[in-house]
Design an enzyme around this catalytic site. Structure first.
Site, short mmCIF file in Angstrom:
data_model
loop_
_atom_site.label_atom_id
_atom_site.label_comp_id
_atom_site.label_asym_id
_atom_site.label_seq_id
_atom_site.Cartn_x
_atom_site.Cartn_y
_atom_site.Cartn_z
N TYR A 76 10.57 6.96 2.44
CA TYR A 76 10.17 5.98 1.42
C TYR A 76 11.26 4.93 1.18
CZ TYR A 76 5.65 7.92 0.57
OH TYR A 76 4.35 8.31 0.75
N ASP A 117 2.48 -1.73 -2.38
CA ASP A 117 3.38 -2.89 -2.51
C ASP A 117 2.97 -3.70 -3.74
OD1 ASP A 117 1.45 -5.03 -1.90
OD2 ASP A 117 1.48 -4.32 0.16
N HIS A 131 -3.20 3.98 -5.69
CA HIS A 131 -2.33 4.92 -4.97
C HIS A 131 -0.87 4.84 -5.42
CE1 HIS A 131 -5.43 5.28 -1.44
NE2 HIS A 131 -5.80 5.89 -2.54
N CYS A 169 16.63 14.63 -11.46
CA CYS A 169 16.14 14.28 -12.80
C CYS A 169 17.16 14.72 -13.85
CB CYS A 169 14.81 15.00 -13.01
SG CYS A 169 14.16 14.82 -14.68
N THR A 210 -9.45 -2.73 4.57
CA THR A 210 -9.32 -1.27 4.46
C THR A 210 -10.21 -0.61 5.51
OG1 THR A 210 -9.63 0.67 3.05
CG2 THR A 210 -10.99 -1.25 2.52
P1 OAD Z 1 -5.61 1.31 7.06
O1 OAD Z 1 -4.33 1.14 7.81
O2 OAD Z 1 -6.35 2.59 7.23
O3 OAD Z 1 -6.62 0.17 7.46
C1 OAD Z 1 -6.23 -1.18 7.50
C2 OAD Z 1 -7.46 -2.02 7.78
O4 OAD Z 1 -7.07 -3.37 7.69
C3 OAD Z 1 -8.08 -1.81 9.17
O5 OAD Z 1 -9.49 -1.63 9.05
C4 OAD Z 1 -7.76 -3.13 9.89
O6 OAD Z 1 -8.79 -3.52 10.81
C5 OAD Z 1 -7.68 -4.10 8.72
N1 OAD Z 1 -6.86 -5.30 8.96
C6 OAD Z 1 -5.79 -5.46 9.76
N2 OAD Z 1 -5.29 -6.70 9.67
C7 OAD Z 1 -6.06 -7.36 8.76
C8 OAD Z 1 -6.06 -8.69 8.22
N3 OAD Z 1 -5.16 -9.59 8.59
N4 OAD Z 1 -7.02 -9.00 7.31
C9 OAD Z 1 -7.95 -8.09 6.93
N5 OAD Z 1 -7.99 -6.83 7.41
C10 OAD Z 1 -7.07 -6.46 8.30
O7 OAD Z 1 -5.27 1.01 5.53
P2 OAD Z 1 -6.03 1.47 4.21
O8 OAD Z 1 -7.50 1.46 4.42
O9 OAD Z 1 -5.46 0.66 3.12
O10 OAD Z 1 -2.84 6.07 1.27
O11 OAD Z 1 -5.55 2.96 4.07
C11 OAD Z 1 -5.97 3.67 2.95
C12 OAD Z 1 -4.91 4.65 2.53
O12 OAD Z 1 -4.54 5.46 3.63
C13 OAD Z 1 -3.59 4.00 2.12
O13 OAD Z 1 -3.58 3.56 0.79
C14 OAD Z 1 -2.64 5.11 2.31
C15 OAD Z 1 -3.11 5.60 3.65
O14 OAD Z 1 -2.84 6.87 3.99
C16 OAD Z 1 -1.79 6.68 0.75
O15 OAD Z 1 -0.65 6.49 1.11
C17 OAD Z 1 -2.15 7.63 -0.34
#
Ligand code: OAD
Length: 266
Positions: A76, A117, A131, A169, A210
């Site tokens: 992290y 972020d 998250h 802590c 996403t």
């Molecule tokens: P992912 O990495 O799973 O998915 C990212 C998505 O963004 C994909 O579908 C890409 O096609 C799309 N993408 C890439 N570039 C892009 C752009 N320029 N514009 C629009 N879309 C684009 O990320 P999340 O769905 O956010 O959780 O992942 C969900 C959660 O899984 C995260 O919050 C994290 C992770 O494990 C935790 O850490 C708890």
């Protein structure tokens, strides 16, 4: 700029703008893809994905932190360093502009993010984090928020420490952890209530950047759909999702400025 897109995509942007301009309650869910154009790797991108060297189970579960707190903390701290100099891109700015514009119209634009972020905040948006927050810490044992935050807001990024040494802590001696929701943990209650309410009551739900693989966040679009909302997806690699009404298959940083320009002009 519209001219750079295919005629079919331009037509879809205009259709989406017309739909959005006519509605009052909008719910937006963003994921890692919206920050990709700011230089932050997504999670499931094959070459640069954030999990490329480790599995989720090694780095983002409470069990991993119990087993090897140093590894998790170091990862992290590395992520913080990776994100520290990143700035909002046109997609973040466009959403902030829309929220600002909505204040003077009768629209309610609720922004929910899965991202840890703070690029939405940097752009000026009001946003609910499902998250957690990369820049906050708390005790892994007694859950007390850490006083020695590495960064309390994006203004003091120069003073933060990326030291990999574990912190303890002052109240209970437990290890300090990032204030992030790990796999197997519950989402923050208040944030989830805001998200559920906005999704259930919106007329249009927009899913941006996403993969819609991680629940419960991925279920918000389904909740919106069940309650009669139209669903718009913005993703250059759209998800195989049958509930989407309008797919805008382009980068968020390309689509959103155009979409918001169209909406605010109508
Ligand atoms: P992912 O990495 O799973 O998915 C990212 C998505 O963004 C994909 O579908 C890409 O096609 C799309 N993408 C890439 N570039 C892009 C752009 N320029 N514009 C629009 N879309 C684009 O990320 P999340 O769905 O956010 O959780 O992942 C969900 C959660 O899984 C995260 O919050 C994290 C992770 O494990 C935790 O850490 C708890």
């Amino acid at each position: 700029m519209l001219a750079e897109l295919s005629p079919a995509l331009i037509a879809e942007v205009k259709l989406a703008a017309k739909l959005l301009a006519a509605k009052q309650h909008i719910c937006i869910l963003t994921g890692a893809g919206i920050s990709a154009e700011s230089g932050i790797p997504t999670f499931r991108d094959k070459q640069t994905g954030l999990w490329e060297n480790y599995g989720v189970e090694d780095l983002a579960t409470p069990e991993a932190f119990t087993r090897d707190p140093k590894l998790v903390w170091s990862w992290y701290q590395w992520r913080r360093q990776l994100v520290a100099d990143k700035a909002p891109n046109p997609a973040h700015h466009a959403l902030a502009q829309w929220q600002y514009h909505a204040q003077t119209s009768d629209q309610q634009v609720t922004l929910i993010t899965q991202n840890v972020d703070d690029l939405h905040e940097q752009a000026g948006s009001s946003v609910t984090h499902l998250h957690g927050h990369l820049w906050r810490n708390r005790c892994g044992q007694c859950q007390t928020p850490s006083q020695d935050q590495p960064r309390t807001s994006y203004d003091n990024r120069n003073t933060m420490s990326f030291d990999e040494a574990l912190l303890t802590c002052p109240h209970c001696g437990g290890y300090i952890r990032p204030d992030i929701v790990w796999f197997g943990e519950a989402l923050p209650i208040q944030a989830w209530q805001i998200a559920e309410e906005a999704a259930a009551n919106c007329e249009v739900f927009i899913s941006i950047g996403t993969s819609s693989l991680v629940y419960p966040a991925a279920g918000l679009a389904q909740l919106a759909k069940q309650n009669g909302a139209k669903i718009i997806e913005i993703n250059p690699d759209p998800t195989p999702n049958t509930i989407v009404d309008i797919t805008l298959a382009e980068k968020a940083g390309v689509i959103l400025p155009l979409l918001i320009e169209e909406i605010t002009a109508l």
